[in-house]
Design an enzyme around this catalytic site. Sequence first.
Site, PDB file in Angstrom:
ATOM      1  N   ASP A 129       9.168   8.899 -18.034  1.00  0.00           N
ATOM      2  CA  ASP A 129       7.866   8.774 -17.071  1.00  0.00           C
ATOM      3  C   ASP A 129       6.558   8.499 -18.032  1.00  0.00           C
ATOM      4  N   CYS A 184      14.951 -11.481  -3.411  1.00  0.00           N
ATOM      5  CA  CYS A 184      14.892 -10.626  -2.247  1.00  0.00           C
ATOM      6  C   CYS A 184      14.659 -11.624  -0.915  1.00  0.00           C
ATOM      7  N   CYS A 187      13.503 -11.679   3.041  1.00  0.00           N
ATOM      8  CA  CYS A 187      13.282 -10.244   3.310  1.00  0.00           C
ATOM      9  C   CYS A 187      11.871  -9.748   3.183  1.00  0.00           C
ATOM     10  N   CYS A 190       9.844  -3.979   3.131  1.00  0.00           N
ATOM     11  CA  CYS A 190       9.109  -3.199   2.412  1.00  0.00           C
ATOM     12  C   CYS A 190       7.522  -3.492   2.501  1.00  0.00           C
ATOM     13  N   CYS A 194       5.018  -0.979   4.484  1.00  0.00           N
ATOM     14  CA  CYS A 194       3.892  -0.195   3.740  1.00  0.00           C
ATOM     15  C   CYS A 194       2.463  -0.124   4.655  1.00  0.00           C
ATOM     16  N   CYS A 210      -2.424   2.097  -2.404  1.00  0.00           N
ATOM     17  CA  CYS A 210      -0.933   2.532  -2.539  1.00  0.00           C
ATOM     18  C   CYS A 210      -1.216   4.323  -2.369  1.00  0.00           C
ATOM     19  N   CYS A 244      14.181  -0.854   2.715  1.00  0.00           N
ATOM     20  CA  CYS A 244      14.929  -1.553   1.989  1.00  0.00           C
ATOM     21  C   CYS A 244      16.461  -1.602   2.350  1.00  0.00           C
TER      22      CYS A 244
HETATM   23  C1  B12 Z   1       1.919   3.967 -12.915  1.00  0.00           C
HETATM   24  C2  B12 Z   1       3.147   4.316 -12.394  1.00  0.00           C
HETATM   25  C3  B12 Z   1       3.172   4.600 -10.818  1.00  0.00           C
HETATM   26  C4  B12 Z   1       1.679   4.023 -10.177  1.00  0.00           C
HETATM   27  C5  B12 Z   1       1.746   2.563 -10.044  1.00  0.00           C
HETATM   28  C6  B12 Z   1       3.188   2.097  -9.601  1.00  0.00           C
HETATM   29  C7  B12 Z   1       3.598   0.809  -9.907  1.00  0.00           C
HETATM   30  N1  B12 Z   1       4.368   0.065  -9.126  1.00  0.00           N
HETATM   31  O1  B12 Z   1       3.230   0.083 -10.868  1.00  0.00           O
HETATM   32  C8  B12 Z   1       1.949   4.833  -8.745  1.00  0.00           C
HETATM   33  C9  B12 Z   1       1.086   5.934  -8.951  1.00  0.00           C
HETATM   34  C10 B12 Z   1       1.233   3.880  -7.537  1.00  0.00           C
HETATM   35  C11 B12 Z   1       3.366   5.029  -8.580  1.00  0.00           C
HETATM   36  C12 B12 Z   1       4.011   5.219  -7.530  1.00  0.00           C
HETATM   37  C13 B12 Z   1       5.450   5.332  -7.592  1.00  0.00           C
HETATM   38  N2  B12 Z   1       6.367   5.900  -8.416  1.00  0.00           N
HETATM   39 CO1  B12 Z   1       5.680   5.459 -10.329  1.00  0.00          CO
HETATM   40  N3  B12 Z   1       5.515   5.007 -12.263  1.00  0.00           N
HETATM   41  C14 B12 Z   1       4.376   4.674 -12.530  1.00  0.00           C
HETATM   42  C15 B12 Z   1       4.847   4.452 -14.266  1.00  0.00           C
HETATM   43  C16 B12 Z   1       4.250   5.682 -15.302  1.00  0.00           C
HETATM   44  C17 B12 Z   1       4.091   3.253 -14.906  1.00  0.00           C
HETATM   45  C18 B12 Z   1       4.690   1.884 -14.219  1.00  0.00           C
HETATM   46  C19 B12 Z   1       4.058   0.622 -14.566  1.00  0.00           C
HETATM   47  O2  B12 Z   1       4.098   0.381 -15.718  1.00  0.00           O
HETATM   48  N4  B12 Z   1       3.255   0.074 -13.690  1.00  0.00           N
HETATM   49  C20 B12 Z   1       2.610  -1.243 -13.933  1.00  0.00           C
HETATM   50  C21 B12 Z   1       3.555  -2.307 -13.080  1.00  0.00           C
HETATM   51  C22 B12 Z   1       2.771  -3.867 -13.486  1.00  0.00           C
HETATM   52  O3  B12 Z   1       4.869  -2.096 -13.352  1.00  0.00           O
HETATM   53  P1  B12 Z   1       6.027  -2.414 -12.578  1.00  0.00           P
HETATM   54  O4  B12 Z   1       5.591  -2.651 -11.209  1.00  0.00           O
HETATM   55  O5  B12 Z   1       7.090  -1.517 -13.037  1.00  0.00           O
HETATM   56  O6  B12 Z   1       6.661  -3.697 -13.132  1.00  0.00           O
HETATM   57  C23 B12 Z   1       7.178  -3.968 -14.175  1.00  0.00           C
HETATM   58  C24 B12 Z   1       8.518  -4.802 -14.233  1.00  0.00           C
HETATM   59  O7  B12 Z   1       9.211  -4.310 -13.216  1.00  0.00           O
HETATM   60  C25 B12 Z   1       8.229  -6.252 -14.196  1.00  0.00           C
HETATM   61  N5  B12 Z   1       7.704  -6.897 -13.135  1.00  0.00           N
HETATM   62  C26 B12 Z   1       7.437  -6.375 -11.876  1.00  0.00           C
HETATM   63  N6  B12 Z   1       7.210  -7.279 -11.121  1.00  0.00           N
HETATM   64  C27 B12 Z   1       7.360  -8.417 -11.662  1.00  0.00           C
HETATM   65  C28 B12 Z   1       7.213  -9.874 -11.290  1.00  0.00           C
HETATM   66  C29 B12 Z   1       7.391 -10.770 -12.124  1.00  0.00           C
HETATM   67  C30 B12 Z   1       7.106 -12.252 -11.812  1.00  0.00           C
HETATM   68  C31 B12 Z   1       7.693 -10.367 -13.538  1.00  0.00           C
HETATM   69  C32 B12 Z   1       7.900 -11.414 -14.777  1.00  0.00           C
HETATM   70  C33 B12 Z   1       8.126  -9.237 -14.120  1.00  0.00           C
HETATM   71  C34 B12 Z   1       7.903  -8.247 -13.006  1.00  0.00           C
HETATM   72  O8  B12 Z   1       6.955  -6.270 -14.975  1.00  0.00           O
HETATM   73  C35 B12 Z   1       6.334  -4.958 -15.281  1.00  0.00           C
HETATM   74  C36 B12 Z   1       6.238  -4.620 -16.605  1.00  0.00           C
HETATM   75  O9  B12 Z   1       7.515  -4.496 -17.218  1.00  0.00           O
HETATM   76  C37 B12 Z   1       6.158   4.461 -14.253  1.00  0.00           C
HETATM   77  C38 B12 Z   1       6.891   5.122 -15.558  1.00  0.00           C
HETATM   78  C39 B12 Z   1       6.940   4.292 -16.949  1.00  0.00           C
HETATM   79  N7  B12 Z   1       6.568   4.785 -18.051  1.00  0.00           N
HETATM   80  O10 B12 Z   1       7.380   3.120 -16.625  1.00  0.00           O
HETATM   81  C40 B12 Z   1       6.724   5.233 -12.764  1.00  0.00           C
HETATM   82  C41 B12 Z   1       7.725   4.811 -12.170  1.00  0.00           C
HETATM   83  C42 B12 Z   1       7.731   3.447 -12.105  1.00  0.00           C
HETATM   84  N8  B12 Z   1       7.516   5.448 -10.830  1.00  0.00           N
HETATM   85  C43 B12 Z   1       8.830   5.995 -10.154  1.00  0.00           C
HETATM   86  C44 B12 Z   1       8.474   6.320  -8.736  1.00  0.00           C
HETATM   87  C45 B12 Z   1       9.858   7.116  -8.265  1.00  0.00           C
HETATM   88  C46 B12 Z   1       7.425   6.165  -8.055  1.00  0.00           C
HETATM   89  C47 B12 Z   1       7.484   6.405  -6.555  1.00  0.00           C
HETATM   90  C48 B12 Z   1       8.723   5.981  -5.736  1.00  0.00           C
HETATM   91  C49 B12 Z   1       6.859   7.746  -6.243  1.00  0.00           C
HETATM   92  C50 B12 Z   1       6.491   8.053  -4.855  1.00  0.00           C
HETATM   93  N9  B12 Z   1       7.521   8.242  -3.915  1.00  0.00           N
HETATM   94  O11 B12 Z   1       5.597   8.239  -4.223  1.00  0.00           O
HETATM   95  C51 B12 Z   1       6.112   5.420  -6.185  1.00  0.00           C
HETATM   96  C52 B12 Z   1       6.587   3.884  -5.725  1.00  0.00           C
HETATM   97  C53 B12 Z   1       5.661   3.071  -5.614  1.00  0.00           C
HETATM   98  C54 B12 Z   1       6.081   1.499  -5.988  1.00  0.00           C
HETATM   99  N10 B12 Z   1       6.417   0.604  -4.981  1.00  0.00           N
HETATM  100  O12 B12 Z   1       6.030   1.043  -7.073  1.00  0.00           O
HETATM  101  C55 B12 Z   1       9.978   5.706 -10.955  1.00  0.00           C
HETATM  102  C56 B12 Z   1      10.785   4.551 -10.565  1.00  0.00           C
HETATM  103  C57 B12 Z   1      12.121   4.499 -10.507  1.00  0.00           C
HETATM  104  C58 B12 Z   1      12.798   3.482  -9.683  1.00  0.00           C
HETATM  105  N11 B12 Z   1      13.908   3.422  -9.260  1.00  0.00           N
HETATM  106  O13 B12 Z   1      12.192   2.133  -9.953  1.00  0.00           O
HETATM  107  C59 B12 Z   1       9.353   5.499 -12.598  1.00  0.00           C
HETATM  108  C60 B12 Z   1      10.015   4.614 -13.265  1.00  0.00           C
HETATM  109  C61 B12 Z   1       9.074   6.844 -12.956  1.00  0.00           C
HETATM  110  C62 B12 Z   1      10.375   7.571 -13.510  1.00  0.00           C
HETATM  111  N12 B12 Z   1      10.552   7.761 -14.599  1.00  0.00           N
HETATM  112  O14 B12 Z   1      11.556   7.531 -12.873  1.00  0.00           O
HETATM  113  N13 B12 Z   1       3.804   4.968  -9.981  1.00  0.00           N
HETATM  114  S1  SF4 Z   2      12.837  -4.483   1.486  1.00  0.00           S
HETATM  115 FE1  SF4 Z   2      14.145  -4.481  -0.381  1.00  0.00          FE
HETATM  116  S2  SF4 Z   2      15.324  -6.647  -0.189  1.00  0.00           S
HETATM  117 FE2  SF4 Z   2      13.711  -6.475   1.098  1.00  0.00          FE
HETATM  118  S3  SF4 Z   2      12.025  -7.646   0.097  1.00  0.00           S
HETATM  119 FE3  SF4 Z   2      11.761  -5.430  -0.135  1.00  0.00          FE
HETATM  120  S4  SF4 Z   2      12.670  -5.016  -2.159  1.00  0.00           S
HETATM  121 FE4  SF4 Z   2      13.387  -7.060  -1.398  1.00  0.00          FE
HETATM  122  S1  SF4 Z   3       1.856   2.871   0.009  1.00  0.00           S
HETATM  123 FE1  SF4 Z   3       2.650   2.535  -2.061  1.00  0.00          FE
HETATM  124  S2  SF4 Z   3       4.705   3.849  -1.815  1.00  0.00           S
HETATM  125 FE2  SF4 Z   3       3.946   3.524   0.135  1.00  0.00          FE
HETATM  126  S3  SF4 Z   3       4.789   1.859   1.066  1.00  0.00           S
HETATM  127 FE3  SF4 Z   3       3.088   1.029   0.223  1.00  0.00          FE
HETATM  128  S4  SF4 Z   3       3.469   0.510  -1.922  1.00  0.00           S
HETATM  129 FE4  SF4 Z   3       5.094   1.952  -1.146  1.00  0.00          FE
END
Ligand code: B12
Ligand code: SF4
Ligand code: SF4
Length: 308
Positions: A129, A184, A187, A190, A194, A210, A244
């Site tokens: 993380d 997705c 659908c 999510c 939210c 968020c 989901c």
């Molecule tokens: C910052 C962060 C947060 C922030 C921002 C969340 C976010 N979505 O970015 C906040 C505080 C809001 C947060 C919330 C949560 N988090 Co968080 N968070 C992180 C952290 C530290 C970095 C994530 C990051 O880089 N964000 C920047 C965005 C842009 O990245 P991303 O959404 O992950 O997208 C990446 C890829 O998926 C891809 N991608 C996504 N969409 C698209 C679309 C296209 C077109 C393309 C090409 C690529 C692409 O590109 C991005 C870069 O690689 C990671 C740990 C880590 N070091 O990675 C944990 C992590 C993602 N979090 C985690 C968790 C559990 C949560 C929560 C569920 C906690 C909760 N219940 O409240 C929520 C979920 C919110 C959500 N829907 O994402 C877990 C996710 C596990 C999983 N199964 O996915 C992680 C991996 C921590 C861990 N070690 O387990 N989090």
């Molecule tokens: S609820 Fe799950 S399957 Fe439906 S759009 Fe969201 S991530 Fe995709």
């Molecule tokens: S507020 Fe954040 S964690 Fe809650 S449903 Fe929306 S995106 Fe997901």
Amino acid sequence: MNKLIKQYCMELGFDAAGITTADGVDAEHIEYFKGWLDDGFAAKMSYLHRNIEKRFEPGQLLKGAKSVICVALNYRPAAEEIFDDTPIRIARFGQYEDYHPFIKDRFFQLAEFIKNETGDGIRFKACVDSAPIAERALAQRAGLGFVGRNHMLINPEMGSQFLLGELITTLELEPDEPFEQIPCGDCGRCVRACPTGALSFDGSFDARKCISYLTIEEPDDIPAEYNNKISNRIFGCDECILACPHELRGAARKNKDLKFHPEWQNLTPDQIQNMTEVEFQKIFVNSGFIRLGLDRLKRNCKSSRFSL
Ligand code: B12
Ligand code: SF4
Ligand code: SF4
């Protein structure tokens, strides 16, 4: 060696393990991430603006890195462990002891195991993380799942209630096949679930809206416009996960060693407002709440939100 490593990961209590190379993450992820930052979607999480090169290049975190072992730890509670209508709501992952040292400890054991099998000279870096590493992107490449519209890494058999960790190593291992994206499609459950509109149908995600960000990461006051949407959620949010359809098949957690505290949700906002630092440290010892701190916990329990 891959088979032995994965078997040992299961013995350590992880629910899935996959292996990928330590090569840089695809350029489209970097572009997406940079665009996300430029749009201001990262809110005040300034640490995401730092170490961008390291985040997408595991070799920058460990010199000579060849492979990344990615693991998933299922935290889905069993049906009888889920309580509804509690005075406060805590996202499921937050009801456990802090998972960072828990996963790291197991990575140290895994590193010892690998050294015993391969001989000395192999080096490791454990990431959970907080390290600047693109965890979801690497886990997808290691075959653990795909990224959904809710931005979660989803595994169709497990759902997405699992935490991720990566052990980077200088050992060369055969990489797994990346997980193919499951579209997705139409659908948008999510997005509709939210409460604050942080997710959009086009796949964008605005952390400024968020609840997970607002209750865990936001350093200042939470804008009052979110009061009725946050309601009694005081630490994180699960709505986009629980909505989901991929959640329907997931089984409850097997690993019972990660301490679980659903009873924390029976604390009332008044009890939290009157809590002393000593009580706070005692109740929430070794949990993610310690990083949040008592002041912000009290902020999250503002009475205005509970009367709405
Ligand atoms: C910052 C962060 C947060 C922030 C921002 C969340 C976010 N979505 O970015 C906040 C505080 C809001 C947060 C919330 C949560 N988090 Co968080 N968070 C992180 C952290 C530290 C970095 C994530 C990051 O880089 N964000 C920047 C965005 C842009 O990245 P991303 O959404 O992950 O997208 C990446 C890829 O998926 C891809 N991608 C996504 N969409 C698209 C679309 C296209 C077109 C393309 C090409 C690529 C692409 O590109 C991005 C870069 O690689 C990671 C740990 C880590 N070091 O990675 C944990 C992590 C993602 N979090 C985690 C968790 C559990 C949560 C929560 C569920 C906690 C909760 N219940 O409240 C929520 C979920 C919110 C959500 N829907 O994402 C877990 C996710 C596990 C999983 N199964 O996915 C992680 C991996 C921590 C861990 N070690 O387990 N989090
Ligand atoms: S609820 Fe799950 S399957 Fe439906 S759009 Fe969201 S991530 Fe995709
Ligand atoms: S507020 Fe954040 S964690 Fe809650 S449903 Fe929306 S995106 Fe997901």
